[in-house]
Design a protein around this motif. Structure first.
Motif, PDB file in Angstrom:
ATOM      1  N   ASP C  88      12.333 -10.345  10.812  1.00 60.08           N
ATOM      2  CA  ASP C  88      11.758 -11.680  10.795  1.00 60.08           C
ATOM      3  C   ASP C  88      11.790 -12.302  12.188  1.00 60.08           C
ATOM      4  O   ASP C  88      10.757 -12.665  12.739  1.00 60.08           O
ATOM      5  CB  ASP C  88      12.519 -12.556   9.802  1.00 60.08           C
ATOM      6  CG  ASP C  88      12.167 -14.029   9.948  1.00 60.08           C
ATOM      7  OD1 ASP C  88      11.008 -14.308  10.314  1.00 60.08           O
ATOM      8  OD2 ASP C  88      13.023 -14.887   9.694  1.00 60.08           O
ATOM      9  N   VAL C  89      12.986 -12.358  12.777  1.00 55.99           N
ATOM     10  CA  VAL C  89      13.152 -13.149  13.999  1.00 55.99           C
ATOM     11  C   VAL C  89      12.249 -12.649  15.128  1.00 55.99           C
ATOM     12  O   VAL C  89      11.672 -13.438  15.878  1.00 55.99           O
ATOM     13  CB  VAL C  89      14.631 -13.119  14.441  1.00 55.99           C
ATOM     14  CG1 VAL C  89      14.800 -13.789  15.791  1.00 55.99           C
ATOM     15  CG2 VAL C  89      15.493 -13.818  13.405  1.00 55.99           C
ATOM     16  N   LEU C  90      12.088 -11.330  15.236  1.00 53.22           N
ATOM     17  CA  LEU C  90      11.321 -10.789  16.362  1.00 53.22           C
ATOM     18  C   LEU C  90       9.820 -10.876  16.184  1.00 53.22           C
ATOM     19  O   LEU C  90       9.073 -10.698  17.136  1.00 53.22           O
ATOM     20  CB  LEU C  90      11.713  -9.325  16.610  1.00 53.22           C
ATOM     21  CG  LEU C  90      13.123  -9.103  17.143  1.00 53.22           C
ATOM     22  CD1 LEU C  90      13.371  -7.620  17.334  1.00 53.22           C
ATOM     23  CD2 LEU C  90      13.332  -9.848  18.444  1.00 53.22           C
ATOM     24  N   THR C  91       9.347 -11.078  14.957  1.00 57.79           N
ATOM     25  CA  THR C  91       7.896 -11.016  14.752  1.00 57.79           C
ATOM     26  C   THR C  91       7.311 -12.335  14.290  1.00 57.79           C
ATOM     27  O   THR C  91       6.183 -12.393  13.847  1.00 57.79           O
ATOM     28  CB  THR C  91       7.532  -9.938  13.719  1.00 57.79           C
ATOM     29  OG1 THR C  91       8.135 -10.295  12.471  1.00 57.79           O
ATOM     30  CG2 THR C  91       8.015  -8.577  14.138  1.00 57.79           C
ATOM     31  N   ARG C  92       8.080 -13.409  14.379  1.00 57.93           N
ATOM     32  CA  ARG C  92       7.551 -14.694  13.922  1.00 57.93           C
ATOM     33  C   ARG C  92       6.331 -15.088  14.734  1.00 57.93           C
ATOM     34  O   ARG C  92       6.345 -15.020  15.952  1.00 57.93           O
ATOM     35  CB  ARG C  92       8.611 -15.780  14.076  1.00 57.93           C
ATOM     36  CG  ARG C  92       9.615 -15.751  12.974  1.00 57.93           C
ATOM     37  CD  ARG C  92      10.593 -16.869  13.157  1.00 57.93           C
ATOM     38  NE  ARG C  92      11.746 -16.644  12.293  1.00 57.93           N
ATOM     39  CZ  ARG C  92      12.901 -17.259  12.457  1.00 57.93           C
ATOM     40  NH1 ARG C  92      13.048 -18.128  13.432  1.00 57.93           N
ATOM     41  NH2 ARG C  92      13.893 -17.018  11.634  1.00 57.93           N
TER      42      ARG C  92
END
Lengths: 214, 546, 131, 323
Positions: C88-92
């Motif tokens: 999640d965090v890297l592809t927001r």
């Protein structure tokens, strides 16, 4: 050294024998360590995400920490782990008189760790590098307080574990003085040994993660 | 310990006099007595949570409220959720039925660490006291999920309630450790891994989740407390934190926690169905391994609570697929239970009624779960009454039905008394009917767009809400009837024989109630747990000889 | 009762010394290098120290199979936690940009083009205003 | 500026018992998938439970039905009821994912509106027109609309049931949601993420109007109103969602009641007190945290920038008249 009386151990009624009891205790402890890994693992996830979101704060914050003091503390924990191992070795070799001194050395090293930690904390507090609401230092990075929030949360929880470990060491010393540990029985020593190494293990990662960021 | 009970007397026997009696209970190391202590705590919590539920339903009779302010309503639904989840459902089956039955099922004298067991009960008690304390010190109004940044801002007692959940988590972890070691080390001679009763397999899978997921809840709550008191700046966006990260942390525990709730219920189902159908389970290994599969996959699906939270589309996609996978082992279990009935000798007694009720409600809970796992549908249904209905079908329709079924199944063993079969049937009908009346309409409400946690709602929803409230009264009546005849049974019921259901598992091969030492001598196992005689040769069966 | 077999004193010294040497190496890296590579190296050295602690001090090397499994499984679940959270965090916020490349899906609604396009019979007078 | 644009009832009321009217045909796949799974579930569920009851009755204790002598291991069955559900769920996943992608990837030409979630109302801003509105979102029909949303305090969630869309509104981050209304009308906006006391009254209306009416709306909203001040203030009390927290009948809500406020002595949380004069009222609107009345929480958002000078005056005049 004074002569320590030897006290034989009897397995609890619901176990078949002492081997089964010891295996059960060790299995329980390994499960507990699994639990600890996930507990500090949560902090690891937090660390990764926060470092990705505020890279500058971590570099700057790390610069405020003394790698000398951190390295000293690492050495304290590594040596204390060794002395605890030596205490078990003495028990296994029926050298009852050496168990308490080795445990005592472990305790003192743990205490030194906390004293150094205390110096570091007071220095940070003095400079206003405390988390969140009381953060008063002015950093180049606007989210410097996030680093120190993480620093205090992780090292604080780790220090709490050290404190608990010291309590366990006192308990072991009291039992060792009464001759509970010898070649026939060292289960509590082994359990605390596993716990203490887990505490060491966590510090091994905390040290580079907080002190050696660049 | 001061009291040394006779290992061959009933475990309920206590020394004469009030104080010795009380001491013999409060300092007991006997897993059966600890199970009963948990049972009392859990019944009390269920009553408390149920009371809050009734208040919520009555308040929702009218679109603009009846007697509560917004804040009070928010506190009531938060307390309902927190009490039911942390104090009731999570410990319900593992800590009561598990504590009582598991060592007996395995042919053991006790759990591996009896003192740890008592300690975990007192930790549970401490958590319960903290939770009730928070009720009187400005009850928390964040919802049981404690989402930041609301939970860092609200003026209510967030800290004492999160502390309670934290403490209860430790109780859960210690119980899990105890059970895994017990299953590994204390099985009766001859009980290989594939002769373990399926309830023990389910407990095993549950314990894995308890040990590996609960610490993440613990760290989350510690960080939440620190965020609220010190302002760390990790979850609170006002300080540069990430509120969505809090949701990742929270659901990494709280989704597996749903399986802490349902897996033991599935284990109970396997025991009830085999016993009352007098039949070996169909596909033992599939049922056993599906428990482990559910436990493992349950760790990988938490993101389905966050489809609309601002989570990235890639993460949504991954979590959606993984969530759908968890449906497979659940389906395998249901199919195997149904197949078990083929060729059995089914006695439709009350525990079996609850088993059938479980299958019916769990099917609905499962199918609606698939709807919610799907991205496009969940976006519409997320945070509506559809979710509320879905998880009540799983948790109440699944876990509570199984808990009550287990209670009726093992009641004769626990207290050595029989209950009134007819009143039990009445209560079953009321509970089953009342549950469906209460919650089925909530699927419709949710599909129509009624958001959850609403104190006031649009006038058009009133008929459905009112219907749901009436249903809740039927449900409540069912539980009241049950309480009355069970209390009556505990004191005045007919004496129960050692093995009233002619079961083959070990706990029925000792006296009812069991002796303090559980078995006379150590039982030896020579076959599978469900080796019921085949075909017509069924008459006059007794349990295996001791 | 005779003594149980134990390791020699040297064994304990060697374990502690090797960890301290690795710590010193990490400090040397910190003193001489900068940037993400240095961070990766120091953390990697910490991983080596951890391996020494786990295998030799905690004795996982000789432990029963199931106890090893517990340790490995705990790390595995921690890995799941890290990977899925980073998913999640890297592809927001990337998806709208890369939608065509990743999913070859385009929004089904045709964009307004040209001035002859009308909405409900009204000319789109606000074309200039819309971003 | 009460919108005289749409007079019909909210389209939430319409639709069948089960779903609100669908306002965007392109989202039809969602409803279709829902009903598809619904009926397949009813069929499968009835079959499974029916078989369970049938077997339970047929093989009830004492029945004469023949029992098989030996147990089948049933490997083929186990494989079948593992693989078939797997294929089923994966195929519905593909369907739902494609629909989801279409519904979250905004088209490039969308008309953008800025949305701010606050405790407890929605604020809509039309950057091009310089118009700000509260709780009423007016958009043209047959146009792609993209909402860029963020929150001022806690997490809210923007929920449009008629469009089968929902997205959380976060503080410190912008999330977006787009839609395309096929028909004019009044639609419901809910806050779907629990946000505190006013959560259930944090409602808004989506008013879909013709392009012409939309232009008129923007033009009128940006012009200064010449209504008499107290009347304008009364309207603002409604349209700026003051009623969410402040009553005008004397009973305390989340905030103090406005009845008889003017000229009365106010006691504040920090112990000071003050007569409520015009400047106090102005300050309370623009810097509400400056003085918090005893017994209340400092939760009111600022109206700085939300009210024009004449509107502030109108608000004060209206409050003066509340006796």
């Amino acid at each position: 050294m004074s002569q320590v009386p030897r006290k034989e151990h009897h397995a609890a009624h619901h176990f078949d024998d002492a081997v089964q009891e010891r295996d059960a205790a060790l299995l329980g402890m390994w499960l507990f360590i699994g639990q600890e890994l996930l507990f500090f693992g949560g902090l690891a996830v937090l660390y990764i995400v926060m470092r990705l979101q505020h890279p500058g704060a971590f570099v700057e914050g790390s610069g405020h920490l003394s790698w000398k003091l951190g390295g000293l503390n690492t050495a304290f924990l590594v040596v204390s782990s060794m002395t605890l191992g030596l205490a078990i070795r003495s028990a296994k070799r029926d050298e009852a008189g050496k168990i308490v001194p080795f445990l005592g050395a472990t305790f003192l090293l743990a205490l030194s760790f906390l004293v150094v930690k205390g110096f570091e904390y007071s220095e940070k507090i003095h400079h206003g590098l405390v988390p969140g609401k009381w953060f008063s230092a002015i950093g180049a990075d606007p989210s410097l307080h996030v680093f120190f929030g993480m620093y205090f949360a992780t090292t604080g929880l780790h220090a709490l574990h050290v404190l608990i470990g010291m309590g366990l060491l006192v308990w072991l010393m009291l039992r060792a003085r009464r001759g509970h540990f010898h070649s026939g029985y060292q289960t509590p020593l082994d359990l605390v040994n596993l716990y203490w190494h887990t505490v060491e293990l966590i510090w091994i990662f905390l040290f580079p993660a907080l002190y050696l960021v660049s | 310990m001061s009291h040394h009970p006779d290992p061959n007397a009933s475990y309920l026997e206590s020394p004469a006099g009030f104080w010795p009696w009380l001491k013999s209970w409060l300092f007991t190391l006997d897993h059966k007595r600890i199970g009963i202590l948990y049972f009392l705590g859990i019944v009390f919590s269920f009553g408390l949570g149920g009371f809050f539920a009734m208040v919520i339903r009555i308040e929702l009779l009218r679109p603009h409220g009846l007697m509560l302010t917004h804040t009070q309503y928010n506190q009531v639904f938060t307390l309902h959720g927190a009490v039911m989840v942390f104090l009731f459902i999570i410990p319900s089956i593992p800590a009561t039925i598990g504590n009582f039955v598991l060592p007996l099922l395995l042919g053991a004298k006790d759990v591996a660490f009896p003192r740890l067991n008592l300690l975990s009960f007192y930790i549970y008690l401490l958590g319960a006291v903290l939770a009730i304390f928070s009720l009187f010190s400005g009850a928390v109004d964040t919802g049981w999920t404690f989402y930041t940044p609301y939970s860092t801002q609200t003026g209510t007692a967030v800290i004492s309630m999160t502390l309670a959940a934290f403490v209860l988590g430790f109780s859960s972890i210690l119980t899990g450790i105890n059970f895994i070691v017990t299953i590994h080390k204390l099985r009766a001679p001859g009980m290989g891994w594939f002769r373990i009763p399926l309830f023990a397999w389910a407990t095993y899978a549950t314990s894995i989740i308890q040990i590996l997921a609960t610490p993440v809840l613990a760290i989350t709550l510690v960080l939440l407390i620190l965020e609220r008191t010190l302002g760390l700046g990790i979850f609170d966006p006002a300080l540069g934190g990430d509120p969505v990260l809090f949701q990742h942390f929270f659901w990494f525990y709280s989704h597996p926690a749903v399986y802490i709730m349902i897996l033991p219920a599935m284990g109970v189902m396997s025991e009830i169905i085999t016993t009352h159908a007098q039949k070996d389970i169909f596909g033992y290994r599939f049922v056993a391994f599906s428990s482990i599969a559910i436990a493992v996959i349950s760790f990988l699906v938490w993101g389905h609570h966050m489809y609309v939270s601002g989570q990235s589309l890639y993460a949504n996609m991954i979590f959606s697929v993984l969530t759908l996978l968890v449906a497979i082992p659940s389906a395998i279990k249901v199919f195997n239970w149904v197949a078990t009935l083929y060729g059995g000798h089914i006695h439709w007694r009350v525990p079996f009624l609850y088993a059938m009720g479980f299958i019916f409600l769990f099917l609905i809970g499962g199918f609606t779960g698939i709807i919610l796992a799907l991205l496009s549908l969940d976006v519409h249904l997320h945070d509506t009454y559809f979710i509320v209905a879905h998880f009540h079908y799983v948790m109440v329709g699944g876990t509570v039905m199984a808990f009550v079924g287990a209670l009726h199944h093992w009641w004769p063993k626990m207290f050595g008394r029989m209950y009134s079969e007819n009143w039990a049937r009445v209560a079953f009908v009321l509970v089953f009917l009342g549950f469906n009346l209460t919650f089925f309409v909530q699927f419709i409400l949710g599909s129509k767009g009624m958001p959850r946690r609403y104190h006031n709602y649009l006038d058009q929803f009133q008929p459905l809400h009112a219907f749901s409230t009436f249903g809740s009264w039927v449900l409540g009546l069912g539980f009241i009837v049950m309480t009355v005849y069970l209390i009556h049974s505990a004191f005045r019921g007919k004496k129960a024989p050692a093995n009233p259901w002619e079961s083959r598992t070990l706990e029925w091969q000792t006296a009812s109630p069991p002796t303090t030492g559980n078995f006379e001598g150590t039982p030896t196992v020579t076959g599978g747990p469900y080796d019921y005689p085949r075909a017509g040769a069924a008459a006059g069966r007794n349990g295996r000889p001791e | 009762m005779e003594s149980v077999k134990t390791q020699s004193l040297k064994y304990y010294f060697a374990v502690a010394a090797s960890i301290l040497v690795l710590v010193a190496a990490a400090l040397a890296v910190h003193a001489t290098m900068k940037g993400p590579v240095a961070s990766a190296l120091t953390l990697g050295l910490a991983g080596l120290q951890a391996v020494v602690v786990v295998l030799f001090s905690m004795g996982l090397r000789k432990e029963k199979g199931f106890n090893r499994l517990i340790f490995v499984a705990s790390l595995m679940f921690l890995g799941f936690f890290i990977i899925l959270t980073l998913a999640d965090v890297l592809t927001r916020g990337d998806v709208a940009k890369d939608e065509e490349f990743n999913f070859s899906i385009k929004s089904p609604v045709k964009p307004l083009t040209g001035s002859n396009h009308t909405i409900d019979g009204h000319p789109p007078r606000h074309e200039g205003r819309a971003p | 500026m009460a919108p005289p644009l749409v007079t019909n009832e909210s389209l939430m009321h319409l639709g069948d018992l089960w779903f609100p009217t669908l306002a965007e045909k392109a989202m039809g796949g969602v409803d279709l998938l829902y009903w598809g799974i619904f009926w397949v579930s009813v069929g499968l569920g009835a079959a499974i439970f029916g078989v369970a009851v049938y077997l339970g009755m047929k093989y009830r204790r004492g029945s004469a039905a023949a029992r098989p002598e030996s147990e089948h291991q049933g490997m083929a069955m186990e494989v079948a009821w593992t693989v078939i559900p797997l294929v089923l769920v994966l195929s519905v996943f593909v369907w739902s994912f494609l629909d989801h992608l279409r519904s979250v990837v905004p088209p490039a030409d969308a008309y953008e509106v800025r949305v701010l979630g606050k405790k407890w109302f929605w604020q809509f801003e039309y950057p091009q027109a310089g118009v700000t509105a509260i709780n009423d979102l007016v958009v043209p029909v047959n146009r792609n609309i993209k909402l860029n949303m963020s929150s001022e305090d806690v997490i809210h969630s923007f929920f449009l049931p008629n469009f089968r869309r929902k997205k959380d509104v976060l503080p410190n981050r912008t999330t977006s949601l787009w839609f395309h209304a096929d028909r004019e009308g009044k639609y419901q906006i809910f806050c779907a993420e629990y946000c505190g006391d006013g959560h259930s009254v944090m409602l808004g209306n989506l008013l879909v109007v013709s392009q012409e009416a939309f232009d008129q709306y923007l033009a009128k909203a940006s012009a200064t109103s010449d209504e008499p001040l107290p009347q304008l203030g009364k309207k603002l009390y409604q349209s700026k969602a003051c009623f969410t927290c402040h009553t005008v009948d004397g009973s305390a809500g989340t905030g103090p009641s406005l009845l008889g406020l003017y000229g009365k002595k106010r006691r504040f949380a920090d112990g000071s007190s003050l007569d409520a004069d015009e400047n106090y009222l102005r300050e309370s609107l623009l810097v509400p945290a400056a003085r918090v009345v005893q017994g209340f929480q400092p939760v009111m958002p600022t109206y700085q920038g939300l009210l024009k000078e004449r509107e502030i005056t109108a608000m004060i005049e209206y409050l003066k008249g509340l006796k």
